[in-house]
Design a protein around this motif. Structure first.
Motif, PDB file in Angstrom:
ATOM      1  N   ILE B 210      -8.288 -13.766   2.113  1.00  0.00           N
ATOM      2  CA  ILE B 210      -8.466 -12.447   1.676  1.00  0.00           C
ATOM      3  C   ILE B 210      -9.450 -11.545   2.478  1.00  0.00           C
ATOM      4  N   SER B 211     -10.528 -12.401   3.107  1.00  0.00           N
ATOM      5  CA  SER B 211     -11.571 -11.811   3.793  1.00  0.00           C
ATOM      6  C   SER B 211     -10.964 -10.796   4.992  1.00  0.00           C
ATOM      7  N   LYS B 212      -9.904 -11.442   5.486  1.00  0.00           N
ATOM      8  CA  LYS B 212      -9.204 -10.574   6.713  1.00  0.00           C
ATOM      9  C   LYS B 212      -8.828  -9.356   6.288  1.00  0.00           C
ATOM     10  N   PHE B 213      -8.116  -9.383   4.876  1.00  0.00           N
ATOM     11  CA  PHE B 213      -7.753  -7.982   4.350  1.00  0.00           C
ATOM     12  C   PHE B 213      -8.791  -7.134   4.178  1.00  0.00           C
ATOM     13  N   LYS B 214      -9.672  -7.733   3.671  1.00  0.00           N
ATOM     14  CA  LYS B 214     -11.030  -6.702   3.316  1.00  0.00           C
ATOM     15  C   LYS B 214     -11.519  -6.173   4.603  1.00  0.00           C
ATOM     16  N   LYS B 215     -11.652  -7.049   5.517  1.00  0.00           N
ATOM     17  CA  LYS B 215     -12.182  -6.442   6.862  1.00  0.00           C
ATOM     18  C   LYS B 215     -11.266  -5.247   7.285  1.00  0.00           C
ATOM     19  N   PHE B 216     -10.122  -5.521   7.069  1.00  0.00           N
ATOM     20  CA  PHE B 216      -9.008  -4.391   7.627  1.00  0.00           C
ATOM     21  C   PHE B 216      -9.317  -3.141   6.753  1.00  0.00           C
ATOM     22  N   LEU B 217      -9.398  -3.368   5.370  1.00  0.00           N
ATOM     23  CA  LEU B 217      -9.767  -1.998   4.789  1.00  0.00           C
ATOM     24  C   LEU B 217     -10.889  -1.467   4.933  1.00  0.00           C
ATOM     25  N   LEU B 218     -12.053  -2.088   5.284  1.00  0.00           N
ATOM     26  CA  LEU B 218     -13.442  -1.570   5.570  1.00  0.00           C
ATOM     27  C   LEU B 218     -13.295  -0.665   7.020  1.00  0.00           C
ATOM     28  N   LYS B 219     -12.536  -1.374   8.016  1.00  0.00           N
ATOM     29  CA  LYS B 219     -12.450  -0.919   9.261  1.00  0.00           C
ATOM     30  C   LYS B 219     -11.461   0.200   9.507  1.00  0.00           C
ATOM     31  N   ALA B 220     -10.459   0.411   8.395  1.00  0.00           N
ATOM     32  CA  ALA B 220      -9.483   1.347   8.443  1.00  0.00           C
ATOM     33  C   ALA B 220      -9.943   2.576   8.034  1.00  0.00           C
ATOM     34  N   LYS B 221     -11.069   2.584   7.618  1.00  0.00           N
ATOM     35  CA  LYS B 221     -11.720   4.062   7.051  1.00  0.00           C
ATOM     36  C   LYS B 221     -10.950   4.644   5.665  1.00  0.00           C
ATOM     37  N   THR B 222     -10.826   3.526   4.684  1.00  0.00           N
ATOM     38  CA  THR B 222     -10.027   3.739   3.658  1.00  0.00           C
ATOM     39  C   THR B 222     -10.812   4.643   2.757  1.00  0.00           C
ATOM     40  N   SER B 223      -9.989   5.715   2.438  1.00  0.00           N
ATOM     41  CA  SER B 223     -10.890   6.511   1.593  1.00  0.00           C
ATOM     42  C   SER B 223     -10.709   6.325  -0.028  1.00  0.00           C
ATOM     43  N   SER B 224     -11.481   7.136  -0.798  1.00  0.00           N
ATOM     44  CA  SER B 224     -11.554   6.683  -2.347  1.00  0.00           C
ATOM     45  C   SER B 224     -10.190   6.907  -2.860  1.00  0.00           C
ATOM     46  N   HIS B 225      -9.334   7.864  -2.128  1.00  0.00           N
ATOM     47  CA  HIS B 225      -7.957   8.232  -2.833  1.00  0.00           C
ATOM     48  C   HIS B 225      -7.167   6.950  -2.463  1.00  0.00           C
ATOM     49  N   ASP B 226      -7.042   6.741  -1.076  1.00  0.00           N
ATOM     50  CA  ASP B 226      -6.379   5.387  -0.711  1.00  0.00           C
ATOM     51  C   ASP B 226      -6.629   4.324  -1.679  1.00  0.00           C
ATOM     52  N   ILE B 227      -7.740   3.921  -1.992  1.00  0.00           N
ATOM     53  CA  ILE B 227      -8.146   2.684  -2.610  1.00  0.00           C
ATOM     54  C   ILE B 227      -7.550   2.789  -4.034  1.00  0.00           C
ATOM     55  N   ASN B 228      -7.729   4.018  -4.649  1.00  0.00           N
ATOM     56  CA  ASN B 228      -7.184   4.303  -6.031  1.00  0.00           C
ATOM     57  C   ASN B 228      -5.817   3.919  -5.882  1.00  0.00           C
ATOM     58  N   VAL B 229      -4.913   4.609  -4.994  1.00  0.00           N
ATOM     59  CA  VAL B 229      -3.468   4.441  -4.853  1.00  0.00           C
ATOM     60  C   VAL B 229      -3.339   3.022  -5.003  1.00  0.00           C
ATOM     61  N   LEU B 230      -3.930   2.224  -3.977  1.00  0.00           N
ATOM     62  CA  LEU B 230      -3.663   0.795  -3.970  1.00  0.00           C
ATOM     63  C   LEU B 230      -3.995  -0.119  -5.137  1.00  0.00           C
ATOM     64  N   ARG B 231      -5.019   0.400  -6.005  1.00  0.00           N
ATOM     65  CA  ARG B 231      -5.496  -0.189  -7.023  1.00  0.00           C
ATOM     66  C   ARG B 231      -4.268  -0.082  -8.098  1.00  0.00           C
ATOM     67  N   GLY B 232      -3.805   1.190  -8.222  1.00  0.00           N
ATOM     68  CA  GLY B 232      -2.604   1.609  -9.125  1.00  0.00           C
ATOM     69  C   GLY B 232      -1.563   0.697  -8.750  1.00  0.00           C
ATOM     70  N   ILE B 233      -1.187   0.407  -7.565  1.00  0.00           N
ATOM     71  CA  ILE B 233       0.014  -0.472  -7.335  1.00  0.00           C
ATOM     72  C   ILE B 233      -0.097  -1.872  -7.785  1.00  0.00           C
ATOM     73  N   VAL B 234      -1.402  -2.469  -7.402  1.00  0.00           N
ATOM     74  CA  VAL B 234      -1.902  -3.706  -7.579  1.00  0.00           C
ATOM     75  C   VAL B 234      -1.839  -3.926  -9.145  1.00  0.00           C
ATOM     76  N   HIS B 235      -2.457  -3.014 -10.037  1.00  0.00           N
ATOM     77  CA  HIS B 235      -2.468  -2.975 -11.374  1.00  0.00           C
ATOM     78  C   HIS B 235      -1.312  -3.154 -12.134  1.00  0.00           C
ATOM     79  N   GLN B 236      -0.338  -2.396 -11.556  1.00  0.00           N
ATOM     80  CA  GLN B 236       1.056  -2.143 -12.286  1.00  0.00           C
ATOM     81  C   GLN B 236       1.892  -3.663 -12.041  1.00  0.00           C
ATOM     82  N   ILE B 237       1.595  -4.215 -10.743  1.00  0.00           N
ATOM     83  CA  ILE B 237       2.144  -5.498 -10.598  1.00  0.00           C
ATOM     84  C   ILE B 237       1.733  -6.493 -11.424  1.00  0.00           C
TER      85      ILE B 237
END
Lengths: 247, 247
Positions: B210-237
């Protein structure tokens, strides 16, 4: 032209904290300094406290050169920079940022020996001591509490010099042709003699009057050739004054 | 747009030297830091040794906030930078120079709270702890003895940040819109749950994958909006997985 590695010498003037001296020895090792030189240390630089802070940098203390005067400590330096950290920043002292000085230093093709003067923990360098330097640098800090610990000032300056030395674009390099601080200092012995003899200076006020002229020569980017011409003139006038019989 | 003053917080992780903590408190004062925060101190930060080094910076120790985890210490930081000083520079860790990071930071119109993480004197920050940071910085030092004393690393970084903050040309300022480390960290609790449930991760190897994925998100300049979209998907799943009756 291939750029030579810079020989950087850290010169501490009358340090009184063994922890500081030890920390600075470690920093010398961290940033591949050439030599640690100390003018009249006011503490036991070989104490256990210093050793504990120096860790692998202890060899800089082991090999440290100790001098009785700044003049001796910078005898072989073709460029001398002083650090200025006193709070009573008089308008008379022209300071530059570590970054600007570092860029300026890296603009020269070759500097054999660079000396960086650091003053005492409590009162830094005197105005007269600052006159040994071609340039004076000051680290911008908080107005409320500007006074950096000595070793932290050293760390910032070594970091900045190290950055520029790795960063040099080879174009536009200049040849360093400044009279050394030692040359200027020695010339002034003769200049002072002449000015006192001719009545321009009075012995008890000579120092402050002559320091203005010293500042001018340091700022004017006086070359070795220039200073030799000046010395020739002064030498001749002094000879004439000593050998002419009339008043 | 008028640039707001940057609230800079120095976060020490498990420091074990009272001299270092004291020195760092003085530096906080020298460079107008907002707060000194300490995660699980391993020494007496209120000791006489610390006080002696802190001098007028002692109020930073007096007002110091102590936390049990990095997560808590950076709870209100919208930007987190970590320092990396370990010698086993694995190729996996992308570091930038203090200067580059400092320029990047000063390119934003407004950062409310910046946290700078400094690791332990002997082993720095672990790879997992580095994942709290948006960017990682490393100070270039001698290959023979790269290891800087903690307080000297702090001095160099505060100097560099202070330089850039005064130096900002007002043009080209961007709005900071990165998900905070805390947001990313919290999202990952749910992401991990989902990935374990769906069999993508096994519990005992989850962390490294999972740390690889974390690194990707940190590097990808993920915005607050992006992370909320991602959380919405994950939450629903996760909701679906918990509520569907079939296997």
């Amino acid at each position: 032209m291939k750029k030579k590695r810079l020989n950087l010498n850290v010169v501490l003037v009358e340090p009184n904290g063994p922890l500081n001296v030890g920390s600075i020895a470690r920093l010398c090792s961290n940033f591949d300094v050439n030599e640690l030189r100390i003018v009249s240390p006011k503490c036991d630089i070989f104490s256990l406290e210093a050793k504990k802070m120096a860790l692998k940098g202890y060899r800089y203390i082991d090999n440290c050169k100790i001098f009785n005067s700044i003049e001796q400590a910078i005898f072989d330096c073709d460029l001398v920079i002083a650090t200025f950290g006193r709070i009573d920043l008089s308008n008379d002292i022209e300071c530059e940022s570590p970054e600007d000085i570092s860029k300026w230093i890296s603009s020269f093709v070759e500097i054999n020996n660079l000396g960086i003067l650091f003053g005492r923990e409590d009162r830094g360098l005197s105005n007269n001591e600052l006159l040994f330097a071609h340039k004076i640098l000051n680290i911008k800090t908080s107005q409320n509490y500007p006074s950096l610990n000595l070793s932290h000032a050293v760390s910032i300056i070594l970091y900045e010099l190290n950055k520029s030395s790795k960063n040099n674009d080879k174009k536009d390099l200049q040849v360093l042709d400044l009279a050394s601080s030692k040359q200027i200092y020695e010339s002034f012995k003769e200049i002072e003699e002449m000015l006192i003899k001719t009545g321009y200076l009075l012995e008890h006020t000579a120092n402050s009057k002559i320091s203005k002229f010293k500042k001018f020569l340091l700022k004017a980017k006086t070359s070795s050739h220039d200073i030799n011409v000046l010395r020739g003139i002064v030498h001749q006038i002094n000879w004439f004054l000593n050998n002419s019989k009339g008043k």
